[in-house]
Enzyme design. Structure first.
Site, PDB file in Angstrom:
ATOM      1  N   TYR A  28     -10.641  -6.594  10.368  1.00 53.73           N
ATOM      2  CA  TYR A  28     -11.877  -6.683   9.581  1.00 53.73           C
ATOM      3  C   TYR A  28     -11.653  -7.737   8.517  1.00 53.73           C
ATOM      4  O   TYR A  28     -10.511  -8.080   8.220  1.00 53.73           O
ATOM      5  CB  TYR A  28     -12.224  -5.337   8.912  1.00 53.73           C
ATOM      6  CG  TYR A  28     -11.038  -4.646   8.260  1.00 53.73           C
ATOM      7  CD1 TYR A  28     -10.514  -5.093   7.055  1.00 53.73           C
ATOM      8  CD2 TYR A  28     -10.426  -3.534   8.863  1.00 53.73           C
ATOM      9  CE1 TYR A  28      -9.432  -4.466   6.458  1.00 53.73           C
ATOM     10  CE2 TYR A  28      -9.334  -2.899   8.280  1.00 53.73           C
ATOM     11  CZ  TYR A  28      -8.851  -3.377   7.077  1.00 53.73           C
ATOM     12  OH  TYR A  28      -7.765  -2.759   6.488  1.00 53.73           O
ATOM     13  N   ARG A  71      -3.282   4.774  -2.026  1.00 56.49           N
ATOM     14  CA  ARG A  71      -3.143   3.418  -1.470  1.00 56.49           C
ATOM     15  C   ARG A  71      -2.859   2.354  -2.543  1.00 56.49           C
ATOM     16  O   ARG A  71      -2.038   1.475  -2.365  1.00 56.49           O
ATOM     17  CB  ARG A  71      -4.453   3.054  -0.759  1.00 56.49           C
ATOM     18  CG  ARG A  71      -4.627   1.586  -0.382  1.00 56.49           C
ATOM     19  CD  ARG A  71      -5.983   1.407   0.292  1.00 56.49           C
ATOM     20  NE  ARG A  71      -6.384   0.018   0.463  1.00 56.49           N
ATOM     21  CZ  ARG A  71      -6.192  -0.672   1.590  1.00 56.49           C
ATOM     22  NH1 ARG A  71      -5.552  -0.138   2.591  1.00 56.49           N
ATOM     23  NH2 ARG A  71      -6.626  -1.910   1.688  1.00 56.49           N
ATOM     24  N   ASN A  78      -3.577  -5.712  -2.288  1.00 60.34           N
ATOM     25  CA  ASN A  78      -3.846  -6.689  -1.226  1.00 60.34           C
ATOM     26  C   ASN A  78      -5.280  -7.217  -1.261  1.00 60.34           C
ATOM     27  O   ASN A  78      -5.763  -7.797  -0.299  1.00 60.34           O
ATOM     28  CB  ASN A  78      -3.528  -6.097   0.147  1.00 60.34           C
ATOM     29  CG  ASN A  78      -3.012  -7.157   1.109  1.00 60.34           C
ATOM     30  OD1 ASN A  78      -2.409  -8.158   0.694  1.00 60.34           O
ATOM     31  ND2 ASN A  78      -3.256  -6.960   2.400  1.00 60.34           N
ATOM     32  N   ARG A  79      -5.951  -7.003  -2.371  1.00 62.88           N
ATOM     33  CA  ARG A  79      -7.231  -7.652  -2.655  1.00 62.88           C
ATOM     34  C   ARG A  79      -7.142  -8.409  -3.983  1.00 62.88           C
ATOM     35  O   ARG A  79      -8.131  -8.911  -4.476  1.00 62.88           O
ATOM     36  CB  ARG A  79      -8.364  -6.614  -2.775  1.00 62.88           C
ATOM     37  CG  ARG A  79      -8.559  -5.736  -1.549  1.00 62.88           C
ATOM     38  CD  ARG A  79      -9.106  -6.514  -0.369  1.00 62.88           C
ATOM     39  NE  ARG A  79      -9.323  -5.615   0.786  1.00 62.88           N
ATOM     40  CZ  ARG A  79      -8.366  -5.260   1.649  1.00 62.88           C
ATOM     41  NH1 ARG A  79      -7.128  -5.743   1.505  1.00 62.88           N
ATOM     42  NH2 ARG A  79      -8.641  -4.454   2.656  1.00 62.88           N
ATOM     43  N   HIS A 103       2.826  -3.622   6.788  1.00 55.04           N
ATOM     44  CA  HIS A 103       1.909  -2.513   6.504  1.00 55.04           C
ATOM     45  C   HIS A 103       1.984  -1.512   7.663  1.00 55.04           C
ATOM     46  O   HIS A 103       2.667  -1.727   8.653  1.00 55.04           O
ATOM     47  CB  HIS A 103       0.469  -3.038   6.434  1.00 55.04           C
ATOM     48  CG  HIS A 103       0.147  -3.879   5.250  1.00 55.04           C
ATOM     49  ND1 HIS A 103      -0.759  -3.492   4.295  1.00 55.04           N
ATOM     50  CD2 HIS A 103       0.589  -5.094   4.859  1.00 55.04           C
ATOM     51  CE1 HIS A 103      -0.862  -4.429   3.375  1.00 55.04           C
ATOM     52  NE2 HIS A 103      -0.054  -5.431   3.691  1.00 55.04           N
ATOM     53  N   SER A 104       1.228  -0.435   7.549  1.00 59.14           N
ATOM     54  CA  SER A 104       0.930   0.400   8.690  1.00 59.14           C
ATOM     55  C   SER A 104      -0.513   0.876   8.504  1.00 59.14           C
ATOM     56  O   SER A 104      -0.995   0.898   7.370  1.00 59.14           O
ATOM     57  CB  SER A 104       1.876   1.604   8.775  1.00 59.14           C
ATOM     58  OG  SER A 104       1.572   2.576   7.797  1.00 59.14           O
ATOM     59  N   TYR A 105      -1.247   1.229   9.566  1.00 54.93           N
ATOM     60  CA  TYR A 105      -0.796   1.390  10.912  1.00 54.93           C
ATOM     61  C   TYR A 105      -1.747   0.664  11.848  1.00 54.93           C
ATOM     62  O   TYR A 105      -2.710   0.052  11.382  1.00 54.93           O
ATOM     63  CB  TYR A 105      -0.757   2.892  11.272  1.00 54.93           C
ATOM     64  CG  TYR A 105      -2.091   3.613  11.206  1.00 54.93           C
ATOM     65  CD1 TYR A 105      -2.848   3.817  12.364  1.00 54.93           C
ATOM     66  CD2 TYR A 105      -2.614   4.076   9.992  1.00 54.93           C
ATOM     67  CE1 TYR A 105      -4.064   4.479  12.309  1.00 54.93           C
ATOM     68  CE2 TYR A 105      -3.832   4.727   9.937  1.00 54.93           C
ATOM     69  CZ  TYR A 105      -4.549   4.918  11.095  1.00 54.93           C
ATOM     70  OH  TYR A 105      -5.759   5.556  11.033  1.00 54.93           O
ATOM     71  N   HIS A 164       0.862  -1.192   0.000  1.00 48.88           N
ATOM     72  CA  HIS A 164       0.000   0.000   0.000  1.00 48.88           C
ATOM     73  C   HIS A 164       0.894   1.236   0.000  1.00 48.88           C
ATOM     74  O   HIS A 164       1.731   1.416   0.877  1.00 48.88           O
ATOM     75  CB  HIS A 164      -0.922  -0.008   1.223  1.00 48.88           C
ATOM     76  CG  HIS A 164      -1.984  -1.059   1.129  1.00 48.88           C
ATOM     77  ND1 HIS A 164      -2.395  -1.822   2.190  1.00 48.88           N
ATOM     78  CD2 HIS A 164      -2.722  -1.468   0.054  1.00 48.88           C
ATOM     79  CE1 HIS A 164      -3.346  -2.656   1.784  1.00 48.88           C
ATOM     80  NE2 HIS A 164      -3.560  -2.469   0.497  1.00 48.88           N
ATOM     81  N   ALA A 165       0.661   2.081  -1.003  1.00 50.18           N
ATOM     82  CA  ALA A 165       1.606   3.151  -1.305  1.00 50.18           C
ATOM     83  C   ALA A 165       1.844   4.117  -0.143  1.00 50.18           C
ATOM     84  O   ALA A 165       2.968   4.522   0.120  1.00 50.18           O
ATOM     85  CB  ALA A 165       1.102   3.917  -2.525  1.00 50.18           C
ATOM     86  N   ARG A 166       0.782   4.483   0.564  1.00 46.36           N
ATOM     87  CA  ARG A 166       0.907   5.551   1.565  1.00 46.36           C
ATOM     88  C   ARG A 166       1.529   5.095   2.880  1.00 46.36           C
ATOM     89  O   ARG A 166       1.797   5.925   3.752  1.00 46.36           O
ATOM     90  CB  ARG A 166      -0.481   6.117   1.847  1.00 46.36           C
ATOM     91  CG  ARG A 166      -1.453   5.106   2.460  1.00 46.36           C
ATOM     92  CD  ARG A 166      -2.854   5.668   2.419  1.00 46.36           C
ATOM     93  NE  ARG A 166      -3.852   4.678   2.831  1.00 46.36           N
ATOM     94  CZ  ARG A 166      -5.164   4.886   2.705  1.00 46.36           C
ATOM     95  NH1 ARG A 166      -5.610   6.004   2.178  1.00 46.36           N
ATOM     96  NH2 ARG A 166      -6.009   3.973   3.083  1.00 46.36           N
ATOM     97  N   GLU A 167       1.751   3.792   3.033  1.00 42.78           N
ATOM     98  CA  GLU A 167       2.250   3.278   4.308  1.00 42.78           C
ATOM     99  C   GLU A 167       3.771   3.361   4.330  1.00 42.78           C
ATOM    100  O   GLU A 167       4.485   2.365   4.299  1.00 42.78           O
ATOM    101  CB  GLU A 167       1.703   1.861   4.517  1.00 42.78           C
ATOM    102  CG  GLU A 167       0.172   1.880   4.575  1.00 42.78           C
ATOM    103  CD  GLU A 167      -0.500   0.523   4.422  1.00 42.78           C
ATOM    104  OE1 GLU A 167       0.192  -0.511   4.423  1.00 42.78           O
ATOM    105  OE2 GLU A 167      -1.748   0.503   4.292  1.00 42.78           O
ATOM    106  N   GLU A 170       1.084  -4.902  10.990  1.00 40.93           N
ATOM    107  CA  GLU A 170       0.743  -3.476  10.900  1.00 40.93           C
ATOM    108  C   GLU A 170       1.638  -2.744  11.889  1.00 40.93           C
ATOM    109  O   GLU A 170       1.506  -2.920  13.102  1.00 40.93           O
ATOM    110  CB  GLU A 170      -0.724  -3.245  11.261  1.00 40.93           C
ATOM    111  CG  GLU A 170      -1.732  -3.980  10.372  1.00 40.93           C
ATOM    112  CD  GLU A 170      -2.041  -3.218   9.090  1.00 40.93           C
ATOM    113  OE1 GLU A 170      -1.534  -2.084   8.903  1.00 40.93           O
ATOM    114  OE2 GLU A 170      -2.809  -3.763   8.277  1.00 40.93           O
TER     115      GLU A 170
HETATM  116  N1  ARG Z   1      -4.679  -3.511   6.434  1.00 43.22           N
HETATM  117  C1  ARG Z   1      -4.552  -4.689   5.627  1.00 43.22           C
HETATM  118  C2  ARG Z   1      -5.472  -4.572   4.439  1.00 43.22           C
HETATM  119  O1  ARG Z   1      -6.516  -4.017   4.552  1.00 43.22           O
HETATM  120  C3  ARG Z   1      -4.857  -5.914   6.434  1.00 43.22           C
HETATM  121  C4  ARG Z   1      -4.716  -7.180   5.701  1.00 43.22           C
HETATM  122  C5  ARG Z   1      -4.856  -8.371   6.568  1.00 43.22           C
HETATM  123  N2  ARG Z   1      -4.905  -9.567   5.766  1.00 43.22           N
HETATM  124  C6  ARG Z   1      -5.987  -9.976   5.148  1.00 43.22           C
HETATM  125  N3  ARG Z   1      -5.898 -11.039   4.367  1.00 43.22           N
HETATM  126  N4  ARG Z   1      -7.142  -9.402   5.288  1.00 43.22           N
HETATM  127  O2  ARG Z   1      -5.133  -4.986   3.375  1.00 43.22           O
HETATM  128 ZN    ZN Z   2      -1.812  -1.708   4.175  1.00 47.70          ZN
END
Ligand code: ARG
Ligand code: ZN
Length: 411
Positions: free
Chosen positions: A350, A225, A243-244, A296-298, A175-178, A373
């Site tokens: 979440y 992001r 990350n999705r 990652h952060s945060y 994620h770019a902003r982290e 994080e």
């Molecule tokens: N902050 C991260 C995100 O939103 C948490 C990822 C945790 N891992 C996951 N598979 N949900 O991408």
């Molecule tokens: Zn992140």
């Protein structure tokens, strides 16, 4: 094509987003959370930073401040102003060393990293190349592919060539902003290389998974992001949440098929060059990976699978145990005694599907898959002042060492 005829693309000056007058609020939503979140989604001018089920940090644009505060007051939902002027926070986040200081440093050390400011991608890549040239017996750099805009995805391999040792993957900057993530990951590299006598595993380290987004946070929008891939035909919004975009439970809970959303999945699993490059790397590698750490952060969390749903893998007790050992080592890593919360992603934070950690666990069968994080817990959020890089990175390093120990025991 020889270098001589390669023409450097003309840099078109981009409009820089300003956050003058914007604020970050921490909303304690409890029961009304659902309603508040749907309200946020309607009003495009309020955007979620992070949040658990009851505590949500949101960015509020200046023109929305009266409306949102009225909405919250009417429902007696409590909130605190965490950052009263976001642009001011951004302007103070990263005081750069003077050119003279940088030159002095480079003359002394051969690279520009000093971990007291956030560095541009060129400095980070230059550092990796420097290590490969300076320590050829333990360091090598490979590009595992190119980003959407054509930047190399540089992985540093640190290995003494010992037989029968586990391999460990570490990445940052998905994620770019982290910003503190690539900063901490390069600090980890520095420590592993400087103490190479103690190397007990082979490390494969990608400090910036999302180089296009990372550069864009310096030039265009500090709070970007996603990656920077082009809209689909007819669309306008740029970028996919990398990350999705991984290929396990892709498109499930905590994702969106709308290209304008921050949690956009992309058109298919591994549709993005950055995630596809990681997949291809693992498809091709012979390494025996026992850990996959993605920084990652945060919020200060150590998260293990699953993220796609509030379930846990069969060996979750071990993940919990090693997670707690990591948290303990992070707490004692600095005088700040930082608290990191341990748990499975979906329950602790979440639900979010298509994450790198779930994919590493489910598809690559890598035992210790964690999303970490880093700092802080919300005082500064993504805009963590540069003076916190070193203590945060020391905590990250402690986690790497703890997970390495666990990997050796299980190997
Ligand atoms: N902050 C991260 C995100 O939103 C948490 C990822 C945790 N891992 C996951 N598979 N949900 O991408
Ligand atoms: Zn992140």
């Amino acid at each position: 094509i020889s270098d001589a005829i390669m023409v450097k693309a003309v840099e078109i000056p981009e409009e820089t987003v300003t956050y003058e007058g914007s604020q970050v609020w921490r909303v304690l939503a409890d029961n009304d959370q659902g309603e508040f979140v749907s309200y946020l989604q309607e009003t495009g001018e309020v955007s979620k930073w992070v949040g658990t089920e009851s505590v949500i940090d949101v960015l509020v644009r200046p023109d929305m401040i009266p409306r949102v505060s009225r909405f919250l007051r009417e429902r007696q939902i409590k909130y605190d102003v965490m950052i009263p002027d976001l642009q001011q926070a951004i302007d103070q986040e990263n005081p750069l060393p003077s050119p003279e200081e940088l030159e002095e440093l480079q003359g002394r050390k051969g690279h520009k990293m000093e971990w007291s400011s956030y560095h541009r991608l060129d400095d980070i890549h230059g550092y990796l190349d420097y290590l490969a040239v300076t320590y050829p017996s333990i360091c090598s750099v490979m590009s595992i592919g190119n980003s959407f805009e054509g930047r190399p995805l540089k992985v540093l391999r640190i290995s003494k060539g010992q037989p029968n040792v586990p391999s460990i993957w570490i990445d940052g900057g998905i994620h770019a902003r982290e910003w503190v993530s690539p900063a901490a990951v390069t600090y980890i590299i520095d420590n592993l290389v400087e103490n190479s006598d103690d190397l007990k595993a082979d490390y494969y380290i990608l400090p910036v998974v999302n180089p296009d987004g990372y550069e864009y946070t310096f030039r265009g929008d500090r709070l970007w992001r996603k990656n920077r891939s082009s809209p689909e035909k007819g669309g306008v919004c740029i970028g996919v949440d990398l990350n999705r975009n991984f290929g396990y439970k892709w498109g499930g809970l905590g994702t969106s098929k709308q290209p304008c959303r921050e949690i956009y999945t992309g058109t298919s699993p591994f549709s993005e060059p950055e995630t596809a490059a990681i997949k291809n790397f693992f498809d091709a590698t012979a390494g025996n990976f026992s850990a996959y750490l993605t920084f990652h952060s945060y919020g200060q969390y150590i998260l293990y699978p699953w993220g796609y749903d509030k379930r846990v893998p069969p060996d979750y007790a071990e993940l919990e145990e090693v997670g707690r050992a990591s948290a303990a080592s992070m707490k004692s890593a600095t005088g700040d005694h930082s608290i990191y919360t341990v748990g499975n992603s979906a329950t602790t934070l979440y639900a979010a599907s298509g994450g790198a950690d779930d994919w590493a666990k489910a598809m690559l069968k890598i035992k210790y898959a964690y999303t970490i994080e880093l700092r802080d817990r919300g005082r500064h959020g993504f805009i963590l002042p540069a003076k916190y890089i070193i203590p945060t990175a020391q905590e990250a390093l402690a986690a790497v060492n703890t997970v390495t120990m666990a990997s050796l025991k299980n190997y």
